[in-house]
Design a protein around this motif. Structure first.
Motif: not given
Ligand code: CP
Length: 281
Positions: A56-74
């Motif tokens: 996020l500190s590099k400018g990634e959006t909340l939406s993309d952060t959520i997409r990554m978290a769902q790929a790694y977690a249940d």
């Protein structure tokens, strides 16, 4: 879940499951109790306690952060300073999302543990006379709790400085549910009739103007004098952290239930994780 939360019994009903704890705002109780709840049930935890160390500190959006978290977690547990952030995350994610506090919006899992504590301490929730005290405008815990108490038909008194009163839209909705609501500016006016006194911190971080915060800081302080005339079985709750709104002299009184309330975050969140992940029905 209580013996497992206390470490007296082992459980691995969530073995193989991973929880992503995404905390964009500070937290002690919610983050640690969710993490411990997951681990006590045999699951794993990933995530962060502040966004600075993430992309996020590099400018990634909340939406993309959520997409990554769902790929790694249940399951995703999210706390965010913006109201509606958890709802946005749940619109994006294909895994369940739990709101761990969204700005001045809601804090629903705190409410579950508040209700559990009232049930445990008082033997019932229905009909208990409850006063919510402090910052009712920006305090998300009291927004969620007011709705929940209304479902149980518990009469509610809102005690706050006029500029920090419960938002009128919430009061109207609750009154529409047939619940008796009242407003007061002093605890003394109502203390003798109360079963539950729910105290909150003035949410300094949510004031757009620091001078407005200075006008209301210290408006309410619960000490032995403030509890004079209270019922012997009145309980004092607080979602914590407290700053100076409850004097430490209250901690040893039978009225003080706020540390037991904080512990209850564990069994309640264990139950919620197990239900949402389908490990129990
Ligand atoms: N009650 C509560 O939400 O506490 P934390 O901010 O420490 O998580």
């Amino acid at each position: 879940m209580l013996p497992v939360a206390r470490g007296k019994r082992r459980s691995d009903i969530l073995r193989g499951n991973v929880m992503a704890a995404l905390f964009f705002e500070p937290s002690t109780r919610t983050r640690l109790s969710f993490s411990s709840a997951m681990m006590r049930l045999g699951g794993g935890v990933i995530g962060f306690a502040q966004p600075e160390g993430t992309s996020l500190s590099k400018g990634e959006t909340l939406s993309d952060t959520i997409r990554m978290a769902q790929a790694y977690a249940d399951i995703i547990v999210i706390r965010h300073p913006q109201e509606g952030a958890a709802r946005l995350a749940s619109d994006i994610a294909s895994v369940p999302v739990i709101n761990a506090g969204d700005g001045a919006g809601q804090h629903p899992t705190q409410t579950l543990m508040d209700l559990f504590t009232i049930q445990q301490e008082k033997g019932r929730i229905e009909g208990e006379e409850v006063a919510l005290v402090g910052d009712l405008k920006y305090g998300r815990t009291v927004h969620s709790l007011a709705y929940a108490l209304a479902l149980f038909g518990s009469p509610i008194t809102f005690i706050a400085p006029p500029q920090l009163q419960m938002p009128p839209s919430i009061v109207e909705e609750i009154e529409g549910m047939g619940v008796r609501c009242a407003q007061a500016t002093s605890i003394k006016e109502v203390i003798s009739g109360l079963d539950v006194l729910y105290v909150t911190r003035i949410q300094r971080e949510r004031f757009p103007d620091p001078t407005e915060y200075q006008k209301v800081v210290g408006s309410y302080r619960i000490d032995k004098k403030a509890l004079e005339g209270a019922k012997a079985d009145l309980i004092v709750l607080h979602p914590l952290p407290r700053v100076d709104e409850i004097s430490p002299e209250i901690d040893e009184m039978p009225h003080a239930a706020y540390f037991r309330q904080a512990f209850n975050g564990m069994p309640v969140r264990m139950t919620l994780l197990a239900l949402v992940l389908g490990a129990i029905k």
